[in-house]
Design a protein around this motif. Structure first.
Motif, PDB file in Angstrom:
ATOM      1  N   ARG A  69       0.826  -1.209   0.000  1.00  0.00           N
ATOM      2  CA  ARG A  69       0.000   0.000   0.000  1.00  0.00           C
ATOM      3  C   ARG A  69       0.854   1.251   0.000  1.00  0.00           C
ATOM      4  O   ARG A  69       0.434   2.302   0.499  1.00  0.00           O
ATOM      5  CB  ARG A  69      -0.944   0.002   1.199  1.00  0.00           C
ATOM      6  N   ASP A 141     -16.046   5.962  -5.983  1.00  0.00           N
ATOM      7  CA  ASP A 141     -15.041   5.126  -6.634  1.00  0.00           C
ATOM      8  C   ASP A 141     -14.631   5.693  -7.995  1.00  0.00           C
ATOM      9  O   ASP A 141     -13.474   5.578  -8.401  1.00  0.00           O
ATOM     10  CB  ASP A 141     -15.563   3.700  -6.805  1.00  0.00           C
ATOM     11  N   LEU A 145     -10.834   6.367  -9.297  1.00  0.00           N
ATOM     12  CA  LEU A 145     -10.261   5.730 -10.482  1.00  0.00           C
ATOM     13  C   LEU A 145      -9.665   6.762 -11.437  1.00  0.00           C
ATOM     14  O   LEU A 145      -8.655   6.495 -12.100  1.00  0.00           O
ATOM     15  CB  LEU A 145     -11.329   4.894 -11.197  1.00  0.00           C
ATOM     16  N   ASP A 191       1.995  -0.982  -6.664  1.00  0.00           N
ATOM     17  CA  ASP A 191       1.043  -0.697  -5.588  1.00  0.00           C
ATOM     18  C   ASP A 191      -0.024   0.288  -6.040  1.00  0.00           C
ATOM     19  O   ASP A 191      -1.203   0.161  -5.679  1.00  0.00           O
ATOM     20  CB  ASP A 191       1.778  -0.143  -4.363  1.00  0.00           C
ATOM     21  N   GLU A 193      -1.066   0.678  -9.145  1.00  0.00           N
ATOM     22  CA  GLU A 193      -1.918  -0.019 -10.110  1.00  0.00           C
ATOM     23  C   GLU A 193      -2.968  -0.887  -9.411  1.00  0.00           C
ATOM     24  O   GLU A 193      -4.058  -1.105  -9.947  1.00  0.00           O
ATOM     25  CB  GLU A 193      -1.056  -0.881 -11.021  1.00  0.00           C
ATOM     26  N   ASN A 194      -2.637  -1.381  -8.232  1.00  0.00           N
ATOM     27  CA  ASN A 194      -3.540  -2.275  -7.508  1.00  0.00           C
ATOM     28  C   ASN A 194      -4.268  -1.605  -6.345  1.00  0.00           C
ATOM     29  O   ASN A 194      -4.999  -2.273  -5.612  1.00  0.00           O
ATOM     30  CB  ASN A 194      -2.764  -3.491  -6.995  1.00  0.00           C
ATOM     31  N   MET A 195      -4.090  -0.317  -6.197  1.00  0.00           N
ATOM     32  CA  MET A 195      -4.737   0.386  -5.098  1.00  0.00           C
ATOM     33  C   MET A 195      -6.234   0.535  -5.362  1.00  0.00           C
ATOM     34  O   MET A 195      -6.659   0.759  -6.497  1.00  0.00           O
ATOM     35  CB  MET A 195      -4.087   1.758  -4.887  1.00  0.00           C
ATOM     36  N   GLN A 196      -7.001   0.428  -4.295  1.00  0.00           N
ATOM     37  CA  GLN A 196      -8.448   0.569  -4.376  1.00  0.00           C
ATOM     38  C   GLN A 196      -8.894   1.820  -3.615  1.00  0.00           C
ATOM     39  O   GLN A 196      -8.187   2.319  -2.741  1.00  0.00           O
ATOM     40  CB  GLN A 196      -9.135  -0.664  -3.774  1.00  0.00           C
ATOM     41  N   ALA A 197     -10.090   2.279  -3.936  1.00  0.00           N
ATOM     42  CA  ALA A 197     -10.640   3.437  -3.221  1.00  0.00           C
ATOM     43  C   ALA A 197     -10.731   3.143  -1.729  1.00  0.00           C
ATOM     44  O   ALA A 197     -10.536   4.038  -0.897  1.00  0.00           O
ATOM     45  CB  ALA A 197     -12.013   3.791  -3.787  1.00  0.00           C
ATOM     46  N   SER A 198     -10.982   1.906  -1.382  1.00  0.00           N
ATOM     47  CA  SER A 198     -11.084   1.524   0.032  1.00  0.00           C
ATOM     48  C   SER A 198      -9.764   1.717   0.765  1.00  0.00           C
ATOM     49  O   SER A 198      -9.759   1.990   1.973  1.00  0.00           O
ATOM     50  CB  SER A 198     -11.552   0.074   0.154  1.00  0.00           C
ATOM     51  N   ASP A 199      -8.629   1.572   0.068  1.00  0.00           N
ATOM     52  CA  ASP A 199      -7.327   1.791   0.703  1.00  0.00           C
ATOM     53  C   ASP A 199      -7.189   3.245   1.132  1.00  0.00           C
ATOM     54  O   ASP A 199      -6.701   3.535   2.234  1.00  0.00           O
ATOM     55  CB  ASP A 199      -6.187   1.424  -0.263  1.00  0.00           C
TER      56      ASP A 199
END
Length: 457
Positions: A69, A141, A145, A191, A193-199
């Protein structure tokens, strides 16, 4: 890269240990308060101009991140402009501009900070906006993005397409083994590229709390009225139980490390980084960090400093020299020297010249007149900084985030004044040795024809 002597205002003159006091450096002008919810407020009254700097500092930076993260502190900085229940996405900056103010934010290894500078009558308006997003950030979200693509492009421009950025990133990842300082502040691309809004939301919920924040306000203000306004806007925020911070102590380095980076560039570069001590809160009497700050200035504090004079002017082995050291920080510190090779010169020649200059100081020391000249030069440089409302807020906030009090700044300055040439010589001899050294080399590669054509267009 340059010495961070400029982090502190070295208002001392050779004739008197107290001659450096200025209107911006008077403790009676600075007031500290603690709200019931844990928020710290520091107000510095400076009535020389009808402007105010308003800053919110969160003690959460890349040092608080974990593998997988990295970069989330910086990503959240971006998302903080994406709206609340009351303020739509993008409206924050527009509303600050509408009252004639300027604003921005920045993320570092140790903290994330947000600021506005406005005419004093508009302070309440920006304070209300900032307090709102401390507790009520609300982004969807889709906004995340879009913004994560902006951050990834920022990384491409600043690091992946920048040989200086690539070298520094690899140097840090090599020098540090366990400290999160080995992570780039912007994060690793994978990290991101794989990060989400939840992070980002988790980071916000974890660290963005009044008991993890310091509000610094400097300028033409009445401290008591400021306290009332801060209690009105920020006092409604609820304190949180903060995550437990693990110490993550850096193991002792036991030998020289080297890393090579191949990237398109015109010239080779050499970076040398030594493990050195920093100043610890409550231990302001330790002379070594002050001596290291002054050593940085001896090497690269002015146009005719030792490394610039020897390597650039006399030997012409490099095109430029930079020296960096942070005396205060939350994590472990490095003493950095970075050079760019001159045409036809090699990194081996540069390393040899740097070592020769350092050995000369370790063996023969520096002149008392040389040290005095540096201190006087720093004095003249810093008068302008203390004349800045924003500069004062930056100095206070960055000092607080490192775990010190704004009251410690003057103590540090007085301690700095007492440092002798022998103490500067001692730290050079003790710490600039191979056992704690990491060397990074940029091996310049020819640009591909497609990149060259793109650059021409």
């Amino acid at each position: 890269m340059r010495s961070t002597l400029l982090r502190f205002s070295f208002f001392f003159l050779m004739c008197s240990p107290f001659a450096w006091a200025t209107p911006g450096n008077n403790p009676s002008n600075t007031h500290e308060y603690q709200l019931a919810n844990g928020l710290k407020l520091i107000v510095r009254q400076d009535n020389r101009a009808p402007t105010v700097a308003h800053m919110v500092w969160y003690r959460a930076g890349s040092i608080d991140e974990v593998n997988g993260r990295t970069g989330v502190a910086h990503v959240l900085e971006h998302m903080m402009f994406k709206g609340t229940d009351k303020v739509k996405s993008g409206e924050f900056s527009r509303m600050v501009a509408a009252v004639g103010g300027r604003e921005n934010a920045f993320t570092s290894r140790d903290y994330t900070a947000y600021f506005q500078q406005v005419e004093k009558s508009k302070l309440d308006e920006v304070m209300k906006l900032e307090a709102d997003r401390m507790s009520n950030l609300n982004f969807d979200d889709a906004e995340f993005l879009k913004e994560i693509q902006v951050v990834m492009e920022e990384r491409r421009l600043r690091t992946e397409d920048n040989p200086n950025g690539l070298l520094y990133e690899s140097l840090m990842a090599t020098a540090y083994m366990s400290s999160p300082y080995r992570y780039p502040v912007i994060g690793w691309m994978n990290d991101l590229e794989n990060m989400q809004a939840s992070d980002a939301r988790d980071w916000y919920r974890s660290w963005y709390a009044p008991n993890n924040a310091t509000v610094v306000i400097t300028g033409d203000v009445d401290p008591q009225k400021i306290l009332q306004a801060v209690e009105k806007y920020y006092g409604v925020a609820s304190a949180k139980t903060l995550p437990v911070r693990k110490p993550q102590l850096e193991p002792i380095q036991k030998g020289i490390k080297r890393v090579q980076v191949k990237a398109p560039a015109e010239n080779a570069q050499l970076a040398m980084a030594w493990k050195v001590p920093k100043l610890e809160p409550g231990k302001l009497d330790n002379p070594e960090p002050y001596a290291l700050e002054l050593l940085a200035a001896v090497l690269d504090g002015y146009d005719n400093a030792r490394l610039n004079r020897a390597l650039v002017k006399e030997q012409r082995v490099v095109n430029d020299v930079g020296v960096g050291y942070d005396m205060i920080s939350r994590g472990p510190e490095l003493f950095l020297i970075n050079v760019t090779m001159a045409k036809g010169k090699t990194v081996e020649q540069a390393e040899s010249s740097i070592r020769k200059a350092l050995n000369e100081i370790a063996k023969n020391g520096i002149l008392d007149s040389e040290l005095k000249r540096i201190k006087v030069r720093i004095l003249s440089d810093q008068i302008y900084k203390r004349d800045s409302i924003f500069g004062q807020a930056m100095e206070i906030g960055s000092t607080e985030m490192a775990g010190f009090s704004w009251r410690d700044i003057d103590v540090m300055l007085q301690k700095m004044e007492t440092i002798s040439p022998a103490q500067v010589q001692a730290v050079a001899k003790k710490y600039l040795v191979d056992d704690g050294l990491t060397i990074g080399v940029l091996d310049p590669q020819q640009r591909k024809s497609s990149e060259m054509k793109k650059g021409v267009q």
